[in-house]
Scaffold this active site. Structure first.
Site, PDB file in Angstrom:
ATOM      1  N   LEU A 203       0.715  -1.165  -0.092  1.00 26.13           N
ATOM      2  CA  LEU A 203      -0.055  -0.187   0.097  1.00 26.13           C
ATOM      3  C   LEU A 203       1.133   1.190   0.096  1.00 26.13           C
ATOM      4  O   LEU A 203       1.878   1.302   0.771  1.00 26.13           O
ATOM      5  CB  LEU A 203      -0.780  -0.132   1.235  1.00 26.13           C
ATOM      6  CG  LEU A 203      -1.976  -1.352   1.321  1.00 26.13           C
ATOM      7  CD1 LEU A 203      -2.766  -1.276   2.737  1.00 26.13           C
ATOM      8  CD2 LEU A 203      -2.861  -1.489   0.019  1.00 26.13           C
ATOM      9  N   HIS A 208      -0.722   3.614   9.760  1.00 26.38           N
ATOM     10  CA  HIS A 208      -0.793   2.534  10.526  1.00 26.38           C
ATOM     11  C   HIS A 208      -1.677   2.705  11.642  1.00 26.38           C
ATOM     12  O   HIS A 208      -1.285   3.791  12.540  1.00 26.38           O
ATOM     13  CB  HIS A 208       0.590   2.155  11.247  1.00 26.38           C
ATOM     14  CG  HIS A 208       0.917   1.108  12.089  1.00 26.38           C
ATOM     15  ND1 HIS A 208       1.664   0.175  11.931  1.00 26.38           N
ATOM     16  CD2 HIS A 208       0.237   1.009  13.305  1.00 26.38           C
ATOM     17  CE1 HIS A 208       1.270  -0.882  13.005  1.00 26.38           C
ATOM     18  NE2 HIS A 208       0.637  -0.273  13.666  1.00 26.38           N
ATOM     19  N   GLU A 287      -1.092  -7.545  11.402  1.00 30.00           N
ATOM     20  CA  GLU A 287      -0.813  -8.780  12.333  1.00 30.00           C
ATOM     21  C   GLU A 287      -1.444  -8.258  13.871  1.00 30.00           C
ATOM     22  O   GLU A 287      -1.841  -7.148  13.984  1.00 30.00           O
ATOM     23  CB  GLU A 287       0.729  -8.362  12.429  1.00 30.00           C
ATOM     24  CG  GLU A 287       1.518  -7.431  12.919  1.00 30.00           C
ATOM     25  CD  GLU A 287       3.047  -7.444  13.785  1.00 30.00           C
ATOM     26  OE1 GLU A 287       3.336  -8.620  13.661  1.00 30.00           O
ATOM     27  OE2 GLU A 287       3.623  -6.408  13.744  1.00 30.00           O
ATOM     28  N   ASN A 289      -0.247  -8.261  17.940  1.00 28.80           N
ATOM     29  CA  ASN A 289       1.014  -8.450  18.984  1.00 28.80           C
ATOM     30  C   ASN A 289       0.194  -8.911  20.337  1.00 28.80           C
ATOM     31  O   ASN A 289      -0.513  -8.037  20.858  1.00 28.80           O
ATOM     32  CB  ASN A 289       1.580  -7.200  19.167  1.00 28.80           C
ATOM     33  CG  ASN A 289       2.565  -6.748  18.077  1.00 28.80           C
ATOM     34  OD1 ASN A 289       2.991  -7.664  17.397  1.00 28.80           O
ATOM     35  ND2 ASN A 289       2.565  -5.622  17.494  1.00 28.80           N
ATOM     36  N   ARG A 291       0.977  -9.030  23.472  1.00 26.82           N
ATOM     37  CA  ARG A 291       1.572  -8.256  24.632  1.00 26.82           C
ATOM     38  C   ARG A 291       1.333  -6.928  24.605  1.00 26.82           C
ATOM     39  O   ARG A 291       0.632  -6.285  23.859  1.00 26.82           O
ATOM     40  CB  ARG A 291       3.119  -8.704  24.328  1.00 26.82           C
ATOM     41  CG  ARG A 291       3.569  -7.693  22.866  1.00 26.82           C
ATOM     42  CD  ARG A 291       4.834  -7.615  22.594  1.00 26.82           C
ATOM     43  NE  ARG A 291       5.363  -7.505  21.200  1.00 26.82           N
ATOM     44  CZ  ARG A 291       5.316  -6.228  20.769  1.00 26.82           C
ATOM     45  NH1 ARG A 291       5.017  -5.075  21.611  1.00 26.82           N
ATOM     46  NH2 ARG A 291       5.348  -5.904  19.551  1.00 26.82           N
TER      47      ARG A 291
HETATM   48  P1  ADP Z   1       6.586  -6.010  11.800  1.00 22.89           P
HETATM   49  O1  ADP Z   1       6.068  -7.283  12.857  1.00 22.89           O
HETATM   50  O2  ADP Z   1       8.161  -6.576  11.426  1.00 22.89           O
HETATM   51  O3  ADP Z   1       6.712  -4.852  12.737  1.00 22.89           O
HETATM   52  P2  ADP Z   1       4.359  -5.472  10.328  1.00 22.89           P
HETATM   53  O4  ADP Z   1       3.613  -6.547   9.634  1.00 22.89           O
HETATM   54  O5  ADP Z   1       3.835  -5.001  11.740  1.00 22.89           O
HETATM   55  O6  ADP Z   1       5.723  -5.858  10.519  1.00 22.89           O
HETATM   56  O7  ADP Z   1       4.722  -4.109   9.330  1.00 22.89           O
HETATM   57  C1  ADP Z   1       5.419  -3.085   9.962  1.00 22.89           C
HETATM   58  C2  ADP Z   1       5.316  -1.883   9.013  1.00 22.89           C
HETATM   59  O8  ADP Z   1       5.805  -2.171   7.692  1.00 22.89           O
HETATM   60  C3  ADP Z   1       3.699  -1.539   9.171  1.00 22.89           C
HETATM   61  O9  ADP Z   1       3.553  -0.623   9.957  1.00 22.89           O
HETATM   62  C4  ADP Z   1       3.992  -0.790   7.595  1.00 22.89           C
HETATM   63  O10 ADP Z   1       4.621   0.716   7.788  1.00 22.89           O
HETATM   64  C5  ADP Z   1       4.677  -1.664   6.897  1.00 22.89           C
HETATM   65  N1  ADP Z   1       3.929  -2.542   6.057  1.00 22.89           N
HETATM   66  C6  ADP Z   1       3.751  -3.773   6.241  1.00 22.89           C
HETATM   67  N2  ADP Z   1       2.873  -4.455   5.353  1.00 22.89           N
HETATM   68  C7  ADP Z   1       2.698  -3.465   4.232  1.00 22.89           C
HETATM   69  C8  ADP Z   1       2.099  -3.548   3.163  1.00 22.89           C
HETATM   70  N3  ADP Z   1       1.402  -4.363   2.693  1.00 22.89           N
HETATM   71  N4  ADP Z   1       2.029  -2.202   2.376  1.00 22.89           N
HETATM   72  C9  ADP Z   1       2.727  -1.349   2.942  1.00 22.89           C
HETATM   73  N5  ADP Z   1       3.635  -1.132   4.076  1.00 22.89           N
HETATM   74  C10 ADP Z   1       3.395  -2.420   4.755  1.00 22.89           C
END
Ligand code: ADP
Length: 450
Positions: A203, A208, A287, A289, A291
Site C-alpha cells: 500500500l 498504521h 498482524e 501483537n 503483549r
Molecule cells: P513487524 O512485525 O516487523 O513490525 P508489520 O507487519 O507489523 O511488521 O509491519 C510493520 C510496518 O511495515 C507497517 O506498520 C507498515 O509501515 C509496513 N508494512 C507492512 N505491510 C505493508 C504493506 N502491505 N504495504 C505497505 N506497508 C506495509
C-alpha cells in the site's frame, strides 16, 4: 492477588511494570545481565537476580535462568514486558507448567499470532479485513509471480515469523520480485530461523492504525481505542498518538466491533493489539501483537486505565474493571520514542549520561530508565525512554509536546539521542495538521518535507 512478580525484562518497560506492581502492593523481582547491574529497574526492584552475561541469549532470553530466578525468589507470576520472551509461546507454556502465572495471553494465541500467515488466516475467519495477497507461504518464485500478477505491483514480501520491521522487501516489477523473494527468504532464515515468506499488495499511502484490546477470563472484552503509529523509519514506529487524526467515528465503531468479535470468538486473554493499515477509508489487518506495546501509555493517558494493572488482574483471574465494549477517550495523547542513536545517521549511540533533565509539568509523562551517571549499554535496543503528553485537544497536546521536547536534556559521553529529530518533526506543518502516512518520515529524511 499475587504477592511477588518477577519482571523478565530490562530498561524502561521493566521500570514501568515495577511502578504498577508497587502501586498494587506487589513485591518485584528484577532479573538482569552483568551489564545491567546498576540499571534503574534493578535499583527500584524489591529484589534482584543476576541471570547471566551481557548477550541477551545468555540473560534476558535464557529461559532456565529466568525460571530459576522465579523459583529461588518465590515469585508467583512473571511479566515478560515487550520484546525478549514476551511472544515466546514455549516460555509462556513452561512458565505455566512450573506453576507460575504468565502475565499474558494463552500460549496457543501467542503461537498463532507469532506466525503472520496463521494470524491472517485466523482473523480472516472472524470477518477481519486483510490485505490482498498470497494468503499463505510461497512455495516458489513462479507462485510469487502469479500472485503479484493477480493483485498488481507494487507488492511486499514478508517473513511469516517476522518482527521489528525485519525481513520485508518491496518489489515494483517481476525482476525486482525475483530478487526480493530471494533476499527476504535468506533474511528470514538468518533472523528467525524460518524461511517462510508470503506476499501482500504494497500500500502506497496508508496510515498504521492499531486497536488496543483487554480481555478477561470471564468473557469480557474491552476495546481501549486506537493508536496512530504512522510516523515510522524502516518500519519502526517513532511517534504515536491517539485518537488518530484520520479516522472517523463511524469507521472506528465498525472496526472496534470487528475486533471485539474476533477477541470473543478466540477466547483471547489479557492485553493485545490488532495492527492495521488504513488507506482510502478501508482497514486491512497486518498482524496482532500478543503483549504490551511500547506505545501503550498514550492509551493510558486518554482512558485513565493502567493497562499493566489490568494485565495483572486478569492474569490473577479477576474480571476487568472496565468491561465496556468501547472506552471513550478523554482528550489527546502523543508519544515520542527517545532512542540512543545518532539523529542524522541513525546508528546506535550508547554511552554515559552525565546530564539528564526530564520534562514535567501539566500533562507530561516520561517513562525512562535514565538517571544522571547511568551508562546506556551497547548490547540491547536503542530505546531509552518515551515522552508522553496529554492535552484536552490535539492542539494542546502538540503544544505540550513541543514545550516538553524543548526542556528535555540528555547529554553525556558518547551518547546521542533523537530528541533533536523529534523537535524538528513536531514543528512541521504536516505534523501540526496530522497529515502524514507510513512513508512520510522517510520522505522527510530525504527531502526535508514531511
Ligand atoms: P513487524 O512485525 O516487523 O513490525 P508489520 O507487519 O507489523 O511488521 O509491519 C510493520 C510496518 O511495515 C507497517 O506498520 C507498515 O509501515 C509496513 N508494512 C507492512 N505491510 C505493508 C504493506 N502491505 N504495504 C505497505 N506497508 C506495509
Amino acid at each position: 492477588m499475587f504477592k511477588k512478580i518477577l519482571i523478565a525484562n530490562r530498561g524502561e518497560i521493566a521500570v514501568r511494570i515495577h511502578r504498577t506492581c508497587r502501586e498494587m502492593g506487589i513485591a518485584t523481582v528484577a532479573v538482569h545481565s552483568e551489564a545491567d547491574a546498576t540499571s534503574l529497574h534493578v535499583k527500584l526492584a524489591t529484589e534482584s537476580v543476576c541471570i547471566g552475561a551481557n548477550a541477551a541469549k545468555d540473560s534476558y532470553l535464557n529461559i532456565p535462568r529466568i525460571l530459576s530466578a522465579a523459583e529461588v525468589t518465590d515469585a508467583e507470576a512473571i511479566h515478560p514486558g515487550y520484546g525478549f520472551l514476551a511472544e515466546n509461546a514455549k516460555f509462556a507454556e513452561i512458565t505455566g507448567k512450573l506453576g507460575f502465572t504468565f502475565i499474558g495471553p494463552k500460549p496457543e494465541h501467542i503461537r498463532i499470532m507469532g506466525d503472520k500467515i496463521e494470524a491472517i488466516r485466523t482473523v480472516k475467519q472472524y470477518g477481519i479485513p486483510t490485505i490482498p495477497g498470497s494468503g499463505g507461504a510461497l512455495s516458489d518464485v513462479e507462485e510469487a509471480l502469479e500472485v503479484a500478477e493477480r493483485i498488481g505491483y507494487p507488492v511486499i514480501v514478508k517473513a511469516a515469523a517476522g518482527g521489528g520491521g525485519k525481513g520485508m522487501k518491496v518489489a515494483h516489477s517481476a525482476t525486482a520480485l525475483r530478487n526480493a523473494l530471494h533476499i527476504a527468504m535468506s533474511e528470514a532464515q538468518a533472523n528467525f530461523g524460518d524461511n517462510r515468506v508470503y506476499l501482500e499488495k504494497f500500500l502506497e499511502t496508508p496510515r498504521h492504525i492499531e486497536v488496543q484490546v483487554l480481555c478477561d477470563s470471564h468473557g469480557n472484552v474491552s476495546i481501549l481505542g486506537e493508536r496512530d503509529c504512522s510516523l515510522q523509519r524502516r518500519h519502526q514506529k517513532i511517534i504515536e498518538e491517539t485518537p488518530s487524526p484520520a479516522v472517523t467515528d463511524a469507521q472506528r465503531e465498525k472496526l472496534f466491533a470487528a475486533v471485539a468479535n474476533a477477541c470473543s470468538q478466540m477466547g483471547y486473554l489479557g492485553a493485545g493489539t490488532f495492527e492495521f493499515l488504513y488507506e482510502k477509508g478501508e482497514f486491512y489487518f497486518i498482524e496482532m501483537n500478543t503483549r504490551l506495546q511500547v506505545e501503550h501509555p498514550v492509551t493510558e493517558m486518554v482512558t485513565g486505565i493502567d493497562i499493566v494493572a489490568e494485565q495483572i488482574r486478569v492474569a490473577a483471574g479477576l474480571p476487568l474493571r472496565y468491561p465496556l465494549l468501547s472506552v471513550t477517550p478523554r482528550g489527546h495523547s502523543i508519544e515520542c520514542r527517545i532512542n540512543a542513536e545518532d539523529p542524522d545517521k541513525f546508528i546506535p549511540s550508547p554511552g554515559k549520561v552525565t546530564e539528564y533533565f526530564a520534562p514535567g509539568g501539566p500533562g507530561v509523562r516520561v517513562d525512562s530508565m535514565i538517571y544522571p551517571g547511568y551508562t546506556v549499554p551497547p548490547y540491547y535496543d536503542a530505546t531509552v525512554g518515551k515522552l508522553i503528553v496529554h492535552g484536552a485537544t490535539r492542539e494542546e497536546a502538540v503544544a505540550r509536546l513541543k514545550r516538553a521536547l524543548e526542556e528535555f536534556v540528555v547529554n553525556g559521553e558518547g551518547i546521542k539521542t533523537n530528541i533533536a529529530l523529534h523537535r524538528k518533526l513536531v514543528a512541521t506543518n504536516a505534523f501540526l495538521k496530522g497529515d502524514y502516512n507510513i512513508h512520510s518520515l522517510e520522505h522527510y529524511l530525504t527531502t526535508g518535507r514531511l
